[in-house]
Enzyme design. Structure first.
Site, PDB file in Angstrom:
ATOM      1  N   LYS A 176      44.699  66.503  39.000  1.00  0.00           N
ATOM      2  CA  LYS A 176      44.473  66.158  37.591  1.00  0.00           C
ATOM      3  C   LYS A 176      45.797  65.746  36.941  1.00  0.00           C
ATOM      4  O   LYS A 176      45.856  64.795  36.167  1.00  0.00           O
ATOM      5  CB  LYS A 176      43.863  67.338  36.818  1.00  0.00           C
ATOM      6  CG  LYS A 176      42.450  67.714  37.206  1.00  0.00           C
ATOM      7  CD  LYS A 176      41.427  66.608  37.010  1.00  0.00           C
ATOM      8  CE  LYS A 176      41.062  66.320  35.585  1.00  0.00           C
ATOM      9  NZ  LYS A 176      39.966  65.310  35.480  1.00  0.00           N
ATOM     10  N   ASP A 225      43.436  72.555  31.568  1.00  0.00           N
ATOM     11  CA  ASP A 225      44.408  73.617  31.261  1.00  0.00           C
ATOM     12  C   ASP A 225      45.178  74.027  32.523  1.00  0.00           C
ATOM     13  O   ASP A 225      46.286  74.534  32.429  1.00  0.00           O
ATOM     14  CB  ASP A 225      43.676  74.834  30.692  1.00  0.00           C
ATOM     15  CG  ASP A 225      42.591  75.352  31.631  1.00  0.00           C
ATOM     16  OD1 ASP A 225      41.713  74.554  32.003  1.00  0.00           O
ATOM     17  OD2 ASP A 225      42.627  76.538  32.026  1.00  0.00           O
ATOM     18  N   GLY A 266      27.433  64.443  34.667  1.00  0.00           N
ATOM     19  CA  GLY A 266      28.128  65.732  34.667  1.00  0.00           C
ATOM     20  C   GLY A 266      27.839  66.495  33.376  1.00  0.00           C
ATOM     21  O   GLY A 266      27.076  66.022  32.531  1.00  0.00           O
ATOM     22  N   GLN A 267      28.449  67.651  33.234  1.00  0.00           N
ATOM     23  CA  GLN A 267      28.228  68.467  32.028  1.00  0.00           C
ATOM     24  C   GLN A 267      28.563  67.669  30.768  1.00  0.00           C
ATOM     25  O   GLN A 267      27.754  67.540  29.851  1.00  0.00           O
ATOM     26  CB  GLN A 267      29.135  69.697  32.027  1.00  0.00           C
ATOM     27  CG  GLN A 267      28.995  70.628  33.202  1.00  0.00           C
ATOM     28  CD  GLN A 267      29.782  71.908  32.950  1.00  0.00           C
ATOM     29  OE1 GLN A 267      29.365  72.756  32.161  1.00  0.00           O
ATOM     30  NE2 GLN A 267      30.900  72.074  33.621  1.00  0.00           N
ATOM     31  N   TYR A 321      43.255  70.880  42.962  1.00  0.00           N
ATOM     32  CA  TYR A 321      42.573  70.346  41.773  1.00  0.00           C
ATOM     33  C   TYR A 321      43.582  70.132  40.646  1.00  0.00           C
ATOM     34  O   TYR A 321      43.645  69.048  40.050  1.00  0.00           O
ATOM     35  CB  TYR A 321      41.446  71.294  41.334  1.00  0.00           C
ATOM     36  CG  TYR A 321      40.880  70.972  39.970  1.00  0.00           C
ATOM     37  CD1 TYR A 321      39.975  69.933  39.802  1.00  0.00           C
ATOM     38  CD2 TYR A 321      41.256  71.709  38.840  1.00  0.00           C
ATOM     39  CE1 TYR A 321      39.452  69.630  38.540  1.00  0.00           C
ATOM     40  CE2 TYR A 321      40.746  71.411  37.583  1.00  0.00           C
ATOM     41  CZ  TYR A 321      39.847  70.383  37.439  1.00  0.00           C
ATOM     42  OH  TYR A 321      39.342  70.085  36.186  1.00  0.00           O
ATOM     43  N   ALA A 363      34.726  63.186  37.558  1.00  0.00           N
ATOM     44  CA  ALA A 363      35.822  64.009  38.085  1.00  0.00           C
ATOM     45  C   ALA A 363      35.340  64.806  39.284  1.00  0.00           C
ATOM     46  O   ALA A 363      34.131  65.011  39.466  1.00  0.00           O
ATOM     47  CB  ALA A 363      36.324  64.974  37.003  1.00  0.00           C
TER      48      ALA A 363
HETATM   49  N1  LIG Z   1      34.358  72.114  34.188  1.00  0.00           N
HETATM   50  C1  LIG Z   1      35.431  72.712  33.686  1.00  0.00           C
HETATM   51  O1  LIG Z   1      35.489  73.934  33.511  1.00  0.00           O
HETATM   52  C2  LIG Z   1      36.619  71.893  33.270  1.00  0.00           C
HETATM   53  C3  LIG Z   1      37.789  72.539  32.802  1.00  0.00           C
HETATM   54  C4  LIG Z   1      38.877  71.769  32.418  1.00  0.00           C
HETATM   55  C5  LIG Z   1      38.808  70.390  32.482  1.00  0.00           C
HETATM   56  N2  LIG Z   1      37.683  69.785  32.932  1.00  0.00           N
HETATM   57  C6  LIG Z   1      37.649  68.315  32.994  1.00  0.00           C
HETATM   58  O2  LIG Z   1      36.664  67.861  32.074  1.00  0.00           O
HETATM   59  C7  LIG Z   1      36.056  66.650  32.565  1.00  0.00           C
HETATM   60  C8  LIG Z   1      34.543  66.797  32.568  1.00  0.00           C
HETATM   61  O3  LIG Z   1      34.202  67.867  33.427  1.00  0.00           O
HETATM   62  P1  LIG Z   1      32.709  68.328  33.678  1.00  0.00           P
HETATM   63  O4  LIG Z   1      32.711  69.809  33.549  1.00  0.00           O
HETATM   64  O5  LIG Z   1      31.758  67.518  32.862  1.00  0.00           O
HETATM   65  O6  LIG Z   1      32.573  67.963  35.226  1.00  0.00           O
HETATM   66  P2  LIG Z   1      31.259  67.871  36.100  1.00  0.00           P
HETATM   67  O7  LIG Z   1      30.127  68.552  35.441  1.00  0.00           O
HETATM   68  O8  LIG Z   1      31.655  68.284  37.485  1.00  0.00           O
HETATM   69  O9  LIG Z   1      30.952  66.314  36.089  1.00  0.00           O
HETATM   70  C9  LIG Z   1      31.701  65.394  36.807  1.00  0.00           C
HETATM   71  C10 LIG Z   1      30.785  64.241  37.113  1.00  0.00           C
HETATM   72  O10 LIG Z   1      31.551  63.268  37.827  1.00  0.00           O
HETATM   73  C11 LIG Z   1      30.719  62.769  38.843  1.00  0.00           C
HETATM   74  N3  LIG Z   1      31.493  62.167  39.913  1.00  0.00           N
HETATM   75  C12 LIG Z   1      32.098  62.753  40.966  1.00  0.00           C
HETATM   76  N4  LIG Z   1      32.648  61.824  41.754  1.00  0.00           N
HETATM   77  C13 LIG Z   1      32.390  60.627  41.181  1.00  0.00           C
HETATM   78  C14 LIG Z   1      32.669  59.291  41.541  1.00  0.00           C
HETATM   79  N5  LIG Z   1      33.348  58.998  42.647  1.00  0.00           N
HETATM   80  N6  LIG Z   1      32.233  58.307  40.728  1.00  0.00           N
HETATM   81  C15 LIG Z   1      31.542  58.586  39.612  1.00  0.00           C
HETATM   82  N7  LIG Z   1      31.217  59.833  39.234  1.00  0.00           N
HETATM   83  C16 LIG Z   1      31.645  60.847  40.013  1.00  0.00           C
HETATM   84  C17 LIG Z   1      29.955  63.986  39.345  1.00  0.00           C
HETATM   85  O11 LIG Z   1      28.835  63.603  40.102  1.00  0.00           O
HETATM   86  P3  LIG Z   1      28.335  64.522  41.312  1.00  0.00           P
HETATM   87  O12 LIG Z   1      28.074  65.873  40.693  1.00  0.00           O
HETATM   88  O13 LIG Z   1      27.131  63.811  41.797  1.00  0.00           O
HETATM   89  O14 LIG Z   1      29.468  64.565  42.298  1.00  0.00           O
HETATM   90  C18 LIG Z   1      29.579  64.630  38.026  1.00  0.00           C
HETATM   91  O15 LIG Z   1      28.391  64.086  37.504  1.00  0.00           O
HETATM   92  C19 LIG Z   1      36.673  66.426  33.945  1.00  0.00           C
HETATM   93  O16 LIG Z   1      37.737  65.525  33.837  1.00  0.00           O
HETATM   94  C20 LIG Z   1      37.214  67.790  34.344  1.00  0.00           C
HETATM   95  O17 LIG Z   1      38.292  67.713  35.252  1.00  0.00           O
HETATM   96  C21 LIG Z   1      36.582  70.506  33.308  1.00  0.00           C
END
Ligand SMILES: NC(=O)c1ccc[n+]([C@@H]2O[C@H](COP(=O)([O-])OP(=O)(O)OC[C@H]3O[C@@H](n4cnc5c(N)ncnc54)[C@H](OP(=O)(O)O)[C@@H]3O)[C@@H](O)[C@H]2O)c1
Length: 302
Positions: free
Chosen positions: A138, A111, A18-19, A134, A69
């Site tokens: 969370k 947030d 992920g990111q 969502y 996530a």
């Molecule tokens: N993105 C935002 O703006 C944001 C804002 C607030 C909080 N957050 C939190 O910050 C954290 C990191 O977010 P991020 O932006 O890095 O999210 P992301 O880019 O969507 O990365 C999430 C990763 O989790 C993987 N994943 C999904 N289902 C899974 C499973 N069953 N087992 C293992 N891996 C799995 C996804 O793989 P696939 O892509 O292959 O499904 C993806 O690589 C998360 O907890 C998120 O809720 C994010």
């Protein structure tokens, strides 16, 4: 200072593609006294207990960083079961697997769980009112971890940007190159979080706890983390266009004019006071975050 003679700290990163996960991959070599093992969804599906147990047993880990996530906020309104499985039920699995170990968990929340307006930066203890699948998934995940007896640091973050994956910054770059004008919401306030800065913050916290183990007392807690400053999506879009010299006009619109299946909070201004005080962290301003992230996108393209 951490001595090079110390045993390396072993860190397991889940959701490594992920990111945020990919940002940990990028900065890992800078932390020579830590050894990292990265697991993506294929090598460790966090909704499968056997996968998580196998990953945890493969090395003598000190920390587990859970970047996995379900983050498709709007799709979650329809994919309810999948969203809860990954964001909530997987927390039960983490608790089960970690409870017989000394591994410390670092987990991320959002947030969106606050969804409250005060006009002041939101503190960790302020009221919670998650709206949408969502946000609720969370929040429920947090509750499971908080009620458990495993050591867990929860970081609530907002508006994540990165040169990896899909996010607002990359969408703006694409639209800015394709269109002469776009409309962007100007009544939701918050700050972006450059995932690189968040990853660095996490590893700085781990470093702080190694240098001064008394800091572990503050580990089992919840902290906000976002870049400094207060902006709207419109402000960020304008900066992206300016910095990237894209001749695309950005027009401000209201949330009402851009309806989405999941409701967004209009006030996502997080107070970072607690994390900065506890771990002596310096968090870069959002302006630097956008600049640094654009630079990373540029470098990835060359
Ligand atoms: N993105 C935002 O703006 C944001 C804002 C607030 C909080 N957050 C939190 O910050 C954290 C990191 O977010 P991020 O932006 O890095 O999210 P992301 O880019 O969507 O990365 C999430 C990763 O989790 C993987 N994943 C999904 N289902 C899974 C499973 N069953 N087992 C293992 N891996 C799995 C996804 O793989 P696939 O892509 O292959 O499904 C993806 O690589 C998360 O907890 C998120 O809720 C994010």
């Amino acid at each position: 200072m951490v001595s090079g003679k110390l045993k390396k700290i072993k860190i397991c990163v889940l959701g490594a593609n992920g990111q945020l996960g990919q940002e940990f991959r990028c900065i890992a070599p800078e932390f020579e006294f830590m050894s990292f093992h990265f697991y993506d969804k294929k090598s460790c599906d966090i909704i499968k207990k056997s996968d998580v147990a196998k990953a945890i047993a493969s090395h003598d880990f000190d920390y587990l960083i859970n970047c996995a996530a379900y983050t498709a906020v709007d799709r979650a309104e329809k994919e309810v079961e999948q969203c809860y499985a990954i964001n909530t039920q997987a927390c039960n699995i983490l608790v089960d697997v970690l409870s017989d170990t000394k591994i410390k968990l670092i987990h991320f929340s959002s947030d969106y769980i606050y969804h409250t307006y005060s006009g002041f930066p939101i503190r960790e203890e302020d009221s919670k009112s998650p709206k949408g699948i969502y946000a609720k998934s969370k929040y429920d995940g947090e509750m499971i971890l908080r009620k458990s007896n495993i050591p867990v640091l929860i970081l609530r973050t907002s508006w994540v940007i990165s040169s990896f994956g899909n996010n607002f910054l990359k969408t703006m770059l694409r639209l800015g190159a394709e269109k002469n004008a776009i409309s962007v919401v100007n009544d939701q306030f918050g700050a972006p979080t450059y995932a690189r800065h968040l990853a660095n913050g996490v590893l700085d916290i781990i470093t702080a706890t190694i240098s001064d183990p008394s800091r572990l007392d503050s580990f089992n807690d919840t902290y906000n983390f976002a870049n400094e400053g207060i902006v709207t999506w419109y402000d960020i879009a304008k900066q992206i266009m300016n910095e990237s010299k894209l001749e695309c006009k950005v027009n401000p619109i209201s949330t009402e004019e851009y309806p989405t299946p999941a409701r967004r909070p209009n006030w996502s201004v997080l107070s970072k006071h607690k994390i900065k005080e506890t771990y002596s962290l310096e968090i870069p301003h959002w302006y630097i975050a956008v600049k640094d992230c654009l630079l990373a996108v540029k470098m990835d393209q060359t």
